[in-house]
Design a protein around this motif. Structure first.
Motif, PDB file in Angstrom:
ATOM      1  N   ALA A 143       0.819  -1.213   0.000  1.00  0.00           N
ATOM      2  CA  ALA A 143       0.000   0.000   0.000  1.00  0.00           C
ATOM      3  C   ALA A 143       0.851   1.261   0.000  1.00  0.00           C
ATOM      4  O   ALA A 143       0.360   2.344  -0.341  1.00  0.00           O
ATOM      5  CB  ALA A 143      -0.937   0.003   1.204  1.00  0.00           C
ATOM      6  N   SER A 144       2.116   1.141   0.373  1.00  0.00           N
ATOM      7  CA  SER A 144       3.016   2.294   0.426  1.00  0.00           C
ATOM      8  C   SER A 144       3.800   2.479  -0.870  1.00  0.00           C
ATOM      9  O   SER A 144       4.715   3.310  -0.925  1.00  0.00           O
ATOM     10  CB  SER A 144       3.999   2.143   1.597  1.00  0.00           C
ATOM     11  N   CYS A 145       3.443   1.737  -1.901  1.00  0.00           N
ATOM     12  CA  CYS A 145       4.161   1.784  -3.175  1.00  0.00           C
ATOM     13  C   CYS A 145       3.329   2.465  -4.254  1.00  0.00           C
ATOM     14  O   CYS A 145       2.125   2.680  -4.110  1.00  0.00           O
ATOM     15  CB  CYS A 145       4.507   0.367  -3.639  1.00  0.00           C
ATOM     16  N   VAL A 146       3.986   2.800  -5.341  1.00  0.00           N
ATOM     17  CA  VAL A 146       3.340   3.238  -6.574  1.00  0.00           C
ATOM     18  C   VAL A 146       3.738   2.240  -7.657  1.00  0.00           C
ATOM     19  O   VAL A 146       4.888   1.791  -7.694  1.00  0.00           O
ATOM     20  CB  VAL A 146       3.784   4.663  -6.967  1.00  0.00           C
ATOM     21  N   ILE A 147       2.789   1.881  -8.504  1.00  0.00           N
ATOM     22  CA  ILE A 147       3.067   0.981  -9.625  1.00  0.00           C
ATOM     23  C   ILE A 147       3.025   1.801 -10.917  1.00  0.00           C
ATOM     24  O   ILE A 147       2.201   2.712 -11.047  1.00  0.00           O
ATOM     25  CB  ILE A 147       2.020  -0.155  -9.714  1.00  0.00           C
ATOM     26  N   ALA A 148       3.903   1.508 -11.848  1.00  0.00           N
ATOM     27  CA  ALA A 148       3.882   2.179 -13.147  1.00  0.00           C
ATOM     28  C   ALA A 148       3.902   1.134 -14.259  1.00  0.00           C
ATOM     29  O   ALA A 148       4.826   0.315 -14.314  1.00  0.00           O
ATOM     30  CB  ALA A 148       5.072   3.117 -13.289  1.00  0.00           C
ATOM     31  N   TYR A 149       2.879   1.153 -15.086  1.00  0.00           N
ATOM     32  CA  TYR A 149       2.851   0.273 -16.261  1.00  0.00           C
ATOM     33  C   TYR A 149       3.466   1.013 -17.437  1.00  0.00           C
ATOM     34  O   TYR A 149       2.948   2.037 -17.895  1.00  0.00           O
ATOM     35  CB  TYR A 149       1.428  -0.156 -16.603  1.00  0.00           C
ATOM     36  N   GLU A 150       4.589   0.492 -17.912  1.00  0.00           N
ATOM     37  CA  GLU A 150       5.281   1.086 -19.051  1.00  0.00           C
ATOM     38  C   GLU A 150       5.522   0.022 -20.113  1.00  0.00           C
ATOM     39  O   GLU A 150       6.494  -0.743 -20.028  1.00  0.00           O
ATOM     40  CB  GLU A 150       6.627   1.678 -18.617  1.00  0.00           C
ATOM     41  N   PRO A 151       4.643  -0.058 -21.117  1.00  0.00           N
ATOM     42  CA  PRO A 151       4.921  -0.990 -22.209  1.00  0.00           C
ATOM     43  C   PRO A 151       6.232  -0.611 -22.885  1.00  0.00           C
ATOM     44  O   PRO A 151       6.380   0.522 -23.365  1.00  0.00           O
ATOM     45  CB  PRO A 151       3.716  -0.802 -23.147  1.00  0.00           C
ATOM     46  N   VAL A 152       7.179  -1.517 -22.895  1.00  0.00           N
ATOM     47  CA  VAL A 152       8.523  -1.203 -23.374  1.00  0.00           C
ATOM     48  C   VAL A 152       8.491  -0.725 -24.823  1.00  0.00           C
ATOM     49  O   VAL A 152       9.240   0.182 -25.205  1.00  0.00           O
ATOM     50  CB  VAL A 152       9.450  -2.436 -23.229  1.00  0.00           C
ATOM     51  N   TRP A 153       7.596  -1.298 -25.607  1.00  0.00           N
ATOM     52  CA  TRP A 153       7.514  -0.945 -27.033  1.00  0.00           C
ATOM     53  C   TRP A 153       6.995   0.483 -27.253  1.00  0.00           C
ATOM     54  O   TRP A 153       7.096   1.016 -28.366  1.00  0.00           O
ATOM     55  CB  TRP A 153       6.616  -1.941 -27.769  1.00  0.00           C
ATOM     56  N   ALA A 154       6.480   1.117 -26.202  1.00  0.00           N
ATOM     57  CA  ALA A 154       5.955   2.475 -26.331  1.00  0.00           C
ATOM     58  C   ALA A 154       6.916   3.532 -25.810  1.00  0.00           C
ATOM     59  O   ALA A 154       6.713   4.720 -26.060  1.00  0.00           O
ATOM     60  CB  ALA A 154       4.620   2.591 -25.599  1.00  0.00           C
ATOM     61  N   ILE A 155       7.950   3.121 -25.077  1.00  0.00           N
ATOM     62  CA  ILE A 155       8.829   4.094 -24.432  1.00  0.00           C
ATOM     63  C   ILE A 155       9.735   4.765 -25.459  1.00  0.00           C
ATOM     64  O   ILE A 155      10.556   4.127 -26.110  1.00  0.00           O
ATOM     65  CB  ILE A 155       9.686   3.415 -23.338  1.00  0.00           C
ATOM     66  N   GLY A 156       9.530   6.063 -25.635  1.00  0.00           N
ATOM     67  CA  GLY A 156      10.365   6.844 -26.537  1.00  0.00           C
ATOM     68  C   GLY A 156      10.170   6.548 -28.012  1.00  0.00           C
ATOM     69  O   GLY A 156      10.936   7.032 -28.838  1.00  0.00           O
ATOM     70  N   THR A 157       9.139   5.786 -28.352  1.00  0.00           N
ATOM     71  CA  THR A 157       8.932   5.402 -29.749  1.00  0.00           C
ATOM     72  C   THR A 157       7.824   6.185 -30.425  1.00  0.00           C
ATOM     73  O   THR A 157       7.717   6.185 -31.648  1.00  0.00           O
ATOM     74  CB  THR A 157       8.559   3.909 -29.839  1.00  0.00           C
ATOM     75  N   GLY A 158       6.981   6.831 -29.626  1.00  0.00           N
ATOM     76  CA  GLY A 158       5.810   7.492 -30.192  1.00  0.00           C
ATOM     77  C   GLY A 158       4.622   6.560 -30.344  1.00  0.00           C
ATOM     78  O   GLY A 158       3.506   7.008 -30.601  1.00  0.00           O
ATOM     79  N   LYS A 159       4.852   5.253 -30.176  1.00  0.00           N
ATOM     80  CA  LYS A 159       3.755   4.289 -30.210  1.00  0.00           C
ATOM     81  C   LYS A 159       3.064   4.295 -28.847  1.00  0.00           C
ATOM     82  O   LYS A 159       3.733   4.301 -27.819  1.00  0.00           O
ATOM     83  CB  LYS A 159       4.281   2.878 -30.496  1.00  0.00           C
TER      84      LYS A 159
END
Length: 252
Positions: free
Chosen positions: A162-178
């Motif tokens: 409960a003391s955390c934050v989760i981040a969903y980052e699809p690798v194929w979208a990072i810095g690609t514009g997708k």
């Protein structure tokens, strides 16, 4: 109600002069400061700039954060930085398990979980990143991958999630514009929240799950309107005061 959260990740960018100019632009903007009400914000910066940035942000509502941390408290680990050291710079957040750390430094799920635990032991909020590669996405393995990555954290942290934050980052979208459609991103966020609920129903209602991966002012409003997307982990847009302001506005 879960807090809306926008966290900037400068990655390996910045300079003393550029950092000061960016933060002064943010803090001098009445529109930006007005839009911070009800939105948690933070900037995760490279280690050499923690002292400068923490001082510049000290009297603001923008938190200072780091981009990585050691899973060890101290010792013969040349080049590593402990959570205790980050405390000295008033770090409130640390990104752990970013796809670039997983890819280029071969960080596995277990190490990511241990780093998250090290943060919590120092009263720092870990931003735990999960996400699938393009090949995994194309093979229909998205949910299998992110569930495995999150489960490693749940198994180790037990009641501390409960003391955390989760981040969903699809690798194929990072810095690609997708970018996944808002519905596609929401599907993954919903599954992550359901996984949290199976472990701790109360925590699932409190944990912020952020979206990251080519998040920009022109696509943020639709993504952040999804019921299980609680904000963003922002890369390039956090290096531009106007873009970072626009992302905060998109939370409204």
């Amino acid at each position: 109600m879960r807090p809306l959260t926008i966290i900037g990740n400068w990655k390996m960018n910045g300079s003393l002069a550029a950092n000061q100019q960016l933060i002064e632009e943010l803090l001098s903007s009445k529109d930006f400061l007005a839009n911070l009400q009800g939105v948690r914000t933070g900037l995760c910066v490279p280690y050499p700039y923690l002292s400068q940035v923490s001082q510049l942000l000290a009297k603001s509502s923008i938190a200072c954060g780091a981009q990585d941390v050691s899973d060890h408290p101290n010792g013969a680990y040349t080049g590593d930085v402990s959570a205790k050291m980050l405390q000295d710079f008033a770090c409130q957040y640390v990104i752990v398990g970013h796809s670039e750390r997983r890819q280029f430094h071969q960080e596995g799920d277990g190490l990511v979980a241990r780093k998250a635990k090290a943060c919590l032991q120092a009263n720092i909020t870990p931003i735990i990143c999960v996400g699938e590669t393009e090949a995994e996405h194309d093979d229909g393995k998205t949910l299998t991958v992110v569930r495995r990555q999150l489960q490693a954290v749940l198994d180790l942290l037990q009641g501390q999630i409960a003391s955390c934050v989760i981040a969903y980052e699809p690798v194929w979208a990072i810095g690609t514009g997708k970018v996944p459609t808002p519905a596609q991103a929401q599907d993954v966020h919903r599954e992550l929240r359901l996984q949290l609920a199976k472990f701790d129903d109360e925590a699932a209602s409190k944990v912020a799950i952020l979206y990251g991966g080519s998040l920009k002012p022109d696509n943020a409003k639709d993504l952040l309107a999804m019921p299980d997307i609680d904000g963003g982990l922002v890369g390039g847009a956090s290096l531009n005061a106007k873009d970072f302001l626009a992302l905060c506005q998109a939370c409204k």
